[in-house]
Design an enzyme around this catalytic site. Sequence first.
Site, short mmCIF file in Angstrom:
data_model
loop_
_atom_site.label_atom_id
_atom_site.label_comp_id
_atom_site.label_asym_id
_atom_site.label_seq_id
_atom_site.Cartn_x
_atom_site.Cartn_y
_atom_site.Cartn_z
N ASP A 8 -10.33 8.59 -1.74
CA ASP A 8 -10.82 8.85 -3.09
C ASP A 8 -12.36 8.87 -3.03
OD1 ASP A 8 -11.65 6.21 -3.05
OD2 ASP A 8 -10.63 5.64 -4.90
N CYS A 65 -10.27 4.11 0.51
CA CYS A 65 -10.80 4.04 -0.86
C CYS A 65 -11.90 2.96 -0.84
CB CYS A 65 -9.70 3.79 -1.90
SG CYS A 65 -8.85 2.21 -1.83
N THR A 67 -11.78 -0.24 -1.46
CA THR A 67 -11.31 -1.45 -0.79
C THR A 67 -10.23 -1.18 0.25
OG1 THR A 67 -9.60 -1.67 -2.47
CG2 THR A 67 -11.69 -2.84 -2.88
N GLY A 70 -5.93 -0.04 -3.20
CA GLY A 70 -5.19 0.81 -4.14
C GLY A 70 -4.51 1.97 -3.43
N HIS A 98 3.54 -4.56 15.89
CA HIS A 98 4.58 -5.36 15.21
C HIS A 98 5.20 -4.64 14.01
CE1 HIS A 98 3.24 -9.59 16.77
NE2 HIS A 98 3.16 -8.65 17.71
N HIS A 133 10.91 -6.64 16.62
CA HIS A 133 10.19 -6.02 15.51
C HIS A 133 11.00 -4.88 14.88
CE1 HIS A 133 6.86 -8.48 16.62
NE2 HIS A 133 6.81 -7.95 17.83
N ARG A 136 13.13 -6.21 12.18
CA ARG A 136 12.34 -6.53 10.98
C ARG A 136 11.99 -5.26 10.19
NH1 ARG A 136 9.26 -10.86 14.81
NH2 ARG A 136 10.98 -12.33 14.79
C1 RB5 Z 1 -12.66 3.19 -7.23
O1 RB5 Z 1 -13.74 2.72 -7.95
C2 RB5 Z 1 -11.93 2.01 -6.59
O2 RB5 Z 1 -11.26 1.27 -7.56
C3 RB5 Z 1 -10.98 2.50 -5.52
O3 RB5 Z 1 -11.68 3.23 -4.57
C4 RB5 Z 1 -10.24 1.42 -4.76
O4 RB5 Z 1 -11.13 0.45 -4.28
C5 RB5 Z 1 -9.06 0.85 -5.40
O5 RB5 Z 1 -8.31 0.07 -4.81
#
Ligand code: RB5
Length: 149
Positions: A8, A65, A67, A70, A98, A133, A136
């Site tokens: 994203d 993204c 983090t 998401g 694994h 594994h 699992r």
């Molecule tokens: C976008 O601002 C941010 O929320 C997205 O890139 C991500 O980090 C969501 O998990």
Amino acid sequence: MKIALGADHGGFELKEEIHTYIKSCGYEVKDFGTYSTASCDYADIAIEVAEAVARKEFEFGILICGTGIGIGIAANKVPGIRAALCSDTFSAHASREHNDANILTMGQRVVGAGLASDIVKTFLNSTFEGDRHTRRIDKITAIEAKYNK
Ligand code: RB5
């Protein structure tokens, strides 16, 4: 080996760096976008990459993204997808060995380009160990089947 790549807006810049890196390693890459820093929704990119990997058109996917969270949650809704969020190389090889992860997710706001490239290299060069594994993973697949009736 064919790799499906997507991000994203929060992962756009790191996606560009990783695109260049994986091409330089000799892999075939398809970029599913996004193609700018304009705001977009990570689920829209996640489903494109995840469905292509689930159809086995690509051996692995890489999703980025802000983090890595998401886009990974969204990808894991597609049956057959095991997306692993990795911010270190230990997790990267363990997720393959694994968990037989077929999508790597990372956060541009979490890892720098150098570490991200090492994570990608480690992920792509690690192999599922099978054995206990497999049992699992089969149980994960059974959970998926239970809710996809
Ligand atoms: C976008 O601002 C941010 O929320 C997205 O890139 C991500 O980090 C969501 O998990």
